[in-house]
Design a protein around this motif. Structure first.
Motif, PDB file in Angstrom:
ATOM      1  N   ASP A  14       0.856  -1.183   0.000  1.00  0.00           N
ATOM      2  CA  ASP A  14       0.000   0.000   0.000  1.00  0.00           C
ATOM      3  C   ASP A  14       0.901   1.244   0.000  1.00  0.00           C
ATOM      4  OD1 ASP A  14      -2.090  -1.734   0.171  1.00  0.00           O
ATOM      5  OD2 ASP A  14      -2.485  -1.400   2.302  1.00  0.00           O
ATOM      6  N   LEU A  15       0.549   2.219  -0.806  1.00  0.00           N
ATOM      7  CA  LEU A  15       1.341   3.440  -0.932  1.00  0.00           C
ATOM      8  C   LEU A  15       0.562   4.633  -0.394  1.00  0.00           C
ATOM      9  CD1 LEU A  15       2.743   2.899  -4.548  1.00  0.00           C
ATOM     10  CD2 LEU A  15       3.846   2.351  -2.373  1.00  0.00           C
ATOM     11  N   ASP A  16       1.223   5.491   0.380  1.00  0.00           N
ATOM     12  CA  ASP A  16       0.617   6.703   0.929  1.00  0.00           C
ATOM     13  C   ASP A  16       1.283   7.914   0.284  1.00  0.00           C
ATOM     14  OD1 ASP A  16      -1.045   5.297   2.749  1.00  0.00           O
ATOM     15  OD2 ASP A  16       0.659   5.038   4.090  1.00  0.00           O
ATOM     16  N   LEU A  17       0.481   8.742  -0.361  1.00  0.00           N
ATOM     17  CA  LEU A  17       0.994   9.920  -1.051  1.00  0.00           C
ATOM     18  C   LEU A  17       0.340  11.171  -0.484  1.00  0.00           C
ATOM     19  CD1 LEU A  17       0.835   8.608  -4.744  1.00  0.00           C
ATOM     20  CD2 LEU A  17       2.794   8.582  -3.188  1.00  0.00           C
ATOM     21  N   VAL A  18       1.126  12.216  -0.309  1.00  0.00           N
ATOM     22  CA  VAL A  18       0.631  13.523   0.126  1.00  0.00           C
ATOM     23  C   VAL A  18       0.713  14.466  -1.068  1.00  0.00           C
ATOM     24  CG1 VAL A  18       1.019  15.483   1.648  1.00  0.00           C
ATOM     25  CG2 VAL A  18       1.347  13.154   2.502  1.00  0.00           C
ATOM     26  N   VAL A  19      -0.386  15.170  -1.355  1.00  0.00           N
ATOM     27  CA  VAL A  19      -0.425  16.086  -2.505  1.00  0.00           C
ATOM     28  C   VAL A  19      -0.811  17.473  -2.005  1.00  0.00           C
ATOM     29  CG1 VAL A  19      -0.978  14.256  -4.132  1.00  0.00           C
ATOM     30  CG2 VAL A  19      -2.837  15.474  -2.997  1.00  0.00           C
ATOM     31  N   PRO A  20      -0.377  18.528  -2.704  1.00  0.00           N
ATOM     32  CA  PRO A  20      -0.595  19.900  -2.207  1.00  0.00           C
ATOM     33  C   PRO A  20      -2.058  20.313  -2.170  1.00  0.00           C
ATOM     34  CG  PRO A  20       1.144  19.832  -3.863  1.00  0.00           C
ATOM     35  CD  PRO A  20       0.458  18.515  -3.908  1.00  0.00           C
ATOM     36  N   GLU A  21      -2.862  19.836  -3.128  1.00  0.00           N
ATOM     37  CA  GLU A  21      -4.232  20.345  -3.249  1.00  0.00           C
ATOM     38  C   GLU A  21      -5.254  19.235  -2.980  1.00  0.00           C
ATOM     39  OE1 GLU A  21      -4.631  23.432  -3.464  1.00  0.00           O
ATOM     40  OE2 GLU A  21      -2.568  24.013  -3.960  1.00  0.00           O
ATOM     41  N   ASP A  22      -6.404  19.299  -3.668  1.00  0.00           N
ATOM     42  CA  ASP A  22      -7.530  18.392  -3.448  1.00  0.00           C
ATOM     43  C   ASP A  22      -7.157  16.962  -3.844  1.00  0.00           C
ATOM     44  OD1 ASP A  22      -9.912  17.037  -3.333  1.00  0.00           O
ATOM     45  OD2 ASP A  22     -11.088  18.615  -4.273  1.00  0.00           O
ATOM     46  N   ALA A  23      -6.973  16.106  -2.860  1.00  0.00           N
ATOM     47  CA  ALA A  23      -6.561  14.728  -3.133  1.00  0.00           C
ATOM     48  C   ALA A  23      -7.694  13.909  -3.736  1.00  0.00           C
ATOM     49  CB  ALA A  23      -6.073  14.072  -1.832  1.00  0.00           C
ATOM     50  N   ILE A  24      -8.929  14.187  -3.345  1.00  0.00           N
ATOM     51  CA  ILE A  24     -10.064  13.418  -3.865  1.00  0.00           C
ATOM     52  C   ILE A  24     -10.234  13.675  -5.362  1.00  0.00           C
ATOM     53  CG2 ILE A  24     -12.566  13.114  -3.736  1.00  0.00           C
ATOM     54  CD1 ILE A  24     -12.406  13.737  -0.760  1.00  0.00           C
ATOM     55  N   LEU A  57      -3.460   2.849  -3.444  1.00  0.00           N
ATOM     56  CA  LEU A  57      -2.765   4.128  -3.246  1.00  0.00           C
ATOM     57  C   LEU A  57      -3.679   5.066  -2.465  1.00  0.00           C
ATOM     58  CD1 LEU A  57      -1.933   2.970  -6.262  1.00  0.00           C
ATOM     59  CD2 LEU A  57      -0.708   5.131  -6.391  1.00  0.00           C
ATOM     60  N   ASP A  58      -3.232   5.505  -1.291  1.00  0.00           N
ATOM     61  CA  ASP A  58      -3.976   6.480  -0.504  1.00  0.00           C
ATOM     62  C   ASP A  58      -3.406   7.863  -0.762  1.00  0.00           C
ATOM     63  OD1 ASP A  58      -5.413   4.407   0.481  1.00  0.00           O
ATOM     64  OD2 ASP A  58      -4.736   4.572   2.550  1.00  0.00           O
ATOM     65  N   LEU A  59      -4.267   8.770  -1.186  1.00  0.00           N
ATOM     66  CA  LEU A  59      -3.855  10.148  -1.446  1.00  0.00           C
ATOM     67  C   LEU A  59      -4.478  11.054  -0.390  1.00  0.00           C
ATOM     68  CD1 LEU A  59      -3.471   8.722  -4.267  1.00  0.00           C
ATOM     69  CD2 LEU A  59      -3.841  10.968  -5.286  1.00  0.00           C
ATOM     70  N   ALA A  60      -3.670  11.933   0.206  1.00  0.00           N
ATOM     71  CA  ALA A  60      -4.158  12.851   1.230  1.00  0.00           C
ATOM     72  C   ALA A  60      -3.691  14.263   0.917  1.00  0.00           C
ATOM     73  CB  ALA A  60      -3.656  12.436   2.609  1.00  0.00           C
ATOM     74  N   ARG A  61      -4.577  15.215   1.146  1.00  0.00           N
ATOM     75  CA  ARG A  61      -4.196  16.619   0.955  1.00  0.00           C
ATOM     76  C   ARG A  61      -3.212  17.030   2.052  1.00  0.00           C
ATOM     77  NH1 ARG A  61      -9.196  19.972   1.266  1.00  0.00           N
ATOM     78  NH2 ARG A  61      -8.936  19.568   3.489  1.00  0.00           N
ATOM     79  N   ARG A  62      -2.177  17.726   1.663  1.00  0.00           N
ATOM     80  CA  ARG A  62      -1.168  18.176   2.609  1.00  0.00           C
ATOM     81  C   ARG A  62      -1.792  19.099   3.659  1.00  0.00           C
ATOM     82  NH1 ARG A  62       2.905  21.602  -0.352  1.00  0.00           N
ATOM     83  NH2 ARG A  62       1.446  23.266   0.197  1.00  0.00           N
ATOM     84  N   VAL A  63      -1.352  18.910   4.901  1.00  0.00           N
ATOM     85  CA  VAL A  63      -1.794  19.772   5.991  1.00  0.00           C
ATOM     86  C   VAL A  63      -0.658  20.744   6.318  1.00  0.00           C
ATOM     87  CG1 VAL A  63      -2.609  19.858   8.377  1.00  0.00           C
ATOM     88  CG2 VAL A  63      -3.260  17.933   6.913  1.00  0.00           C
TER      89      VAL A  63
END
Length: 380
Positions: A14-24, A57-63
């Motif tokens: 499983d991969l966890d990715l953090v992205v700057p904007e809207d992850a959904i 792949l789990d994508l989350a918006r950066r906090v």
């Protein structure tokens, strides 16, 4: 990053990715582009999962304003590691997680981070059990201080962590630690009973299930994967507690039945199986009917010789006591003896099942003879 550095990655981790904007939104674009399935995990925090050809792949918006700010908001330092997806980028470790991996410790980033989501306290115990790590003393003190906050968490989320903890290699000791820290207080059995009574260490049974009992007993990996988590949960939680945790009805029933037999067979000091010698034939039959598929979970509490003997019989699908069945079906009894569906027919089937389980019946003809004798006695 944590599992990669520990060498725990499978072929499709499983991969966890953090992205700057809207992850959904990004997740949905990737799903359309590559044909994957998108699951929204947290709409408020913009977290989504893309399932694609066996990958997750789990994508989350950066906090925060930067990735480093995001990492400072994580639960534990060994989870606050990141590798920017840029050529030549170096591993980010602002909180000191690499040192924790080396020392085998689980250290909270900040006390406030645990309180942001109180489930993190139970997750810490679970991670320590999975990794074979220890909770750092200050982190342990924070959890003990704020353990009552766990009641604010949705029961379904708590149950998910408890099931993962029960399934972990060190799950028995982990559940004992969760108990000692007060994290199970809201769901402890309302009526304690002998498993919690004087002279019995409530965590002892769970801890003992961490030694190589399953291997010594000779359980297969499949048998152990089913028996160990059930035995650990049943030792600590009764069916009403699991109901309050919103568990499935099936899990409530399985744990409830196993726990009832543990309570029944316990001696005054928690020894098993002191109560076996006091069971009647009918009670022994009921034990095997109720625990037919889950008997190895009970055997984890038995002395080695007796457990091995029972396991051998349980593995024999033809054993009439360990896999009790009526030697003749109800339809045949109705046709052969002129009976109609009734409570009497049910009582007759129960009688024949007991006789077969005790080795006093063999074959259809003998079952019919016994049925006629039983009817004659009951109608006299």
């Amino acid at each position: 990053m944590r599992d990669g550095l520990l060498g725990r990655l499978g072929p499709k981790p499983d991969l966890d990715l953090v992205v700057p904007e809207d992850a959904i939104a990004l997740c949905r674009v990737l799903g359309r582009r590559h044909g994957g399935t998108v699951v929204v995990l947290d709409a408020e925090r913009s977290i989504a999962r893309l399932v694609l050809r066996g990958w997750s792949l789990d994508l989350a918006r950066r906090v925060g304003e930067s990735l480093e700010c995001d990492l400072w908001r994580r639960d534990f330092r060994l989870n606050a590691l990141a590798l920017p997806l840029e050529p030549g980028a170096e591993l980010l470790d602002p909180t000191g997680g690499l040192e924790d991996l080396i020392q085998g410790e689980l250290v909270a980033v900040r006390e406030a981070n645990l309180l942001d989501d109180p489930l993190r306290m139970l997750r810490g115990v679970r991670l320590a059990a999975e990794l074979g790590f220890r909770l750092e003393p200050r982190t342990q003190a924070w959890i003990a201080c704020h353990h009552d906050r766990i009641s604010q968490v949705a029961p379904e989320r708590v149950l998910q962590e408890l099931e993962r903890l029960a399934d972990a290699p060190g799950g028995g000791a982990g559940l004992e630690e969760a108990l000692a820290l007060g994290l199970l207080d809201p769901w402890r059995p309302i009526v304690p009973g002998p498993l919690w009574g004087p002279g019995v260490n409530p965590g002892a049974g769970a801890r003992n299930l961490d030694h190589p009992q399953a291997r010594e007993l000779g359980l297969s990996p499949t048998e152990a994967a089913r028996a160990l988590p059930l035995a650990r949960l049943a030792w600590l939680l009764d069916a009403p507690a699991l109901e309050r945790l919103r568990s499935s009805r099936q899990l409530q029933q399985r744990c409830g039945r196993l726990r009832q037999w543990l309570l029944r067979l316990l001696g005054s000091t928690g020894d098993i199986p002191v109560g076996l010698e006091n069971l009647s034939e009918a009670q022994r039959l009921t034990l095997h009917q109720q625990l037919e598929t889950d008997l190895p979970a009970l055997l984890l509490f038995f002395p080695g010789n007796l457990a091995a003997e029972w396991l051998a019989r349980w593995r024999n699908p033809q054993d009439p006591l360990f896999h009790p069945r009526a030697p003749i079906d109800g339809h045949t009894l109705q046709v052969s003896l002129g009976l109609s569906p009734s409570p009497q027919l049910g009582e007759l089937l129960a009688h024949l099942t007991l006789e077969a389980a005790c080795g006093r019946l063999r074959g259809r003809d003998e079952a019919l003879r016994q049925a006629r004798l039983w009817l004659t006695r009951t109608m006299a």
